[in-house]
Enzyme design. Structure first.
Site, PDB file in Angstrom:
ATOM      1  N   ASP A 209       0.849  -1.188   0.000  1.00 43.80           N
ATOM      2  CA  ASP A 209       0.000   0.000   0.000  1.00 43.80           C
ATOM      3  C   ASP A 209       0.892   1.247   0.000  1.00 43.80           C
ATOM      4  OD1 ASP A 209      -1.753   2.206   1.084  1.00 43.80           O
ATOM      5  OD2 ASP A 209      -3.199   0.569   1.144  1.00 43.80           O
ATOM      6  N   ILE A 210       0.531   2.243  -0.798  1.00 45.43           N
ATOM      7  CA  ILE A 210       1.351   3.463  -0.852  1.00 45.43           C
ATOM      8  C   ILE A 210       1.128   4.369   0.356  1.00 45.43           C
ATOM      9  CG2 ILE A 210       1.563   3.448  -3.366  1.00 45.43           C
ATOM     10  CD1 ILE A 210      -0.529   5.733  -3.406  1.00 45.43           C
TER      11      ILE A 210
ATOM     12  N   ASN B 277     -12.955  -3.357   2.971  1.00 46.90           N
ATOM     13  CA  ASN B 277     -13.836  -2.204   3.162  1.00 46.90           C
ATOM     14  C   ASN B 277     -14.844  -2.194   2.013  1.00 46.90           C
ATOM     15  OD1 ASN B 277     -12.327  -1.272   5.389  1.00 46.90           O
ATOM     16  ND2 ASN B 277     -10.889  -0.254   4.029  1.00 46.90           N
TER      17      ASN B 277
ATOM     18  N   GLY C 206     -14.624   3.473   4.322  1.00 47.47           N
ATOM     19  CA  GLY C 206     -13.235   3.788   4.007  1.00 47.47           C
ATOM     20  C   GLY C 206     -12.747   3.274   2.667  1.00 47.47           C
ATOM     21  N   GLN C 207     -13.627   2.667   1.863  1.00 46.92           N
ATOM     22  CA  GLN C 207     -13.192   2.197   0.552  1.00 46.92           C
ATOM     23  C   GLN C 207     -12.983   3.407  -0.350  1.00 46.92           C
ATOM     24  OE1 GLN C 207     -15.885  -0.478  -1.527  1.00 46.92           O
ATOM     25  NE2 GLN C 207     -14.306  -1.052  -3.003  1.00 46.92           N
TER      26      GLN C 207
ATOM     27  N   HIS D 100     -10.691  -5.565  -2.929  1.00 44.95           N
ATOM     28  CA  HIS D 100      -9.334  -5.775  -2.446  1.00 44.95           C
ATOM     29  C   HIS D 100      -9.333  -6.050  -0.947  1.00 44.95           C
ATOM     30  CE1 HIS D 100     -10.063  -1.415  -2.032  1.00 44.95           C
ATOM     31  NE2 HIS D 100      -9.149  -1.407  -1.071  1.00 44.95           N
TER      32      HIS D 100
ATOM     33  N   HIS E 177      -6.961  -5.844   2.521  1.00 43.36           N
ATOM     34  CA  HIS E 177      -5.796  -5.247   3.169  1.00 43.36           C
ATOM     35  C   HIS E 177      -5.222  -6.295   4.122  1.00 43.36           C
ATOM     36  CE1 HIS E 177      -6.871  -0.945   2.272  1.00 43.36           C
ATOM     37  NE2 HIS E 177      -8.072  -1.499   2.150  1.00 43.36           N
TER      38      HIS E 177
END
Length: 117
Positions: free
Chosen positions: A35-36, A90, A96-97, A103, A105
């Site tokens: 994750d960035i 999410n 929070g998506q 996907h 996390h």
């Protein structure tokens, strides 16, 4: 259309090689990358290569691929040597998506609080 790549989807562009990512695992059906904007020392996203807006729509349309995503999340945790970790999906902006491509996390490397959020 669900399943088909979407031109305006960030994750579809990562799958297609148009946007770089730090890939840690890849299978026939999934890609896992860092994750960035990490929220834990280990924060890896596991995505299906097919486009579905969230985990539920993926489960309805292609349950085997959702299982692949979850299995790969476990493999990421093992590769990262995490003995405790969280897998989070999410669904919806209120949860929070921010990228509407299913996907998971994988979060670990620190203590997690309950309840989350």
């Amino acid at each position: 259309m669900a399943g088909a790549a979407k031109q305006d989807c960030l994750f579809c562009k990562i799958v297609g090689g148009q946007i770089p990512a730090t890939v840690v695992r890849e299978t026939e059906t999934t890609v896992a990358f860092r994750d960035i904007n990490p929220q834990a020392p280990t924060h890896v996203l596991v995505i299906p290569k097919v486009h579905h807006p969230d985990a539920v729509s993926l489960a309805v349309a292609e349950p085997a691929i959702l299982a692949d995503v979850v299995r790969e999340a476990g493999e990421v945790a093992a590769d990262e040597k995490l003995d405790s970790y969280r897998i989070v999906f999410n669904t919806g902006s209120g949860a929070g998506q921010t990228v509407f491509h299913a996907h998971a996390h994988v979060l670990g490397g620190r203590g997690m609080q309950w309840p989350p959020g």
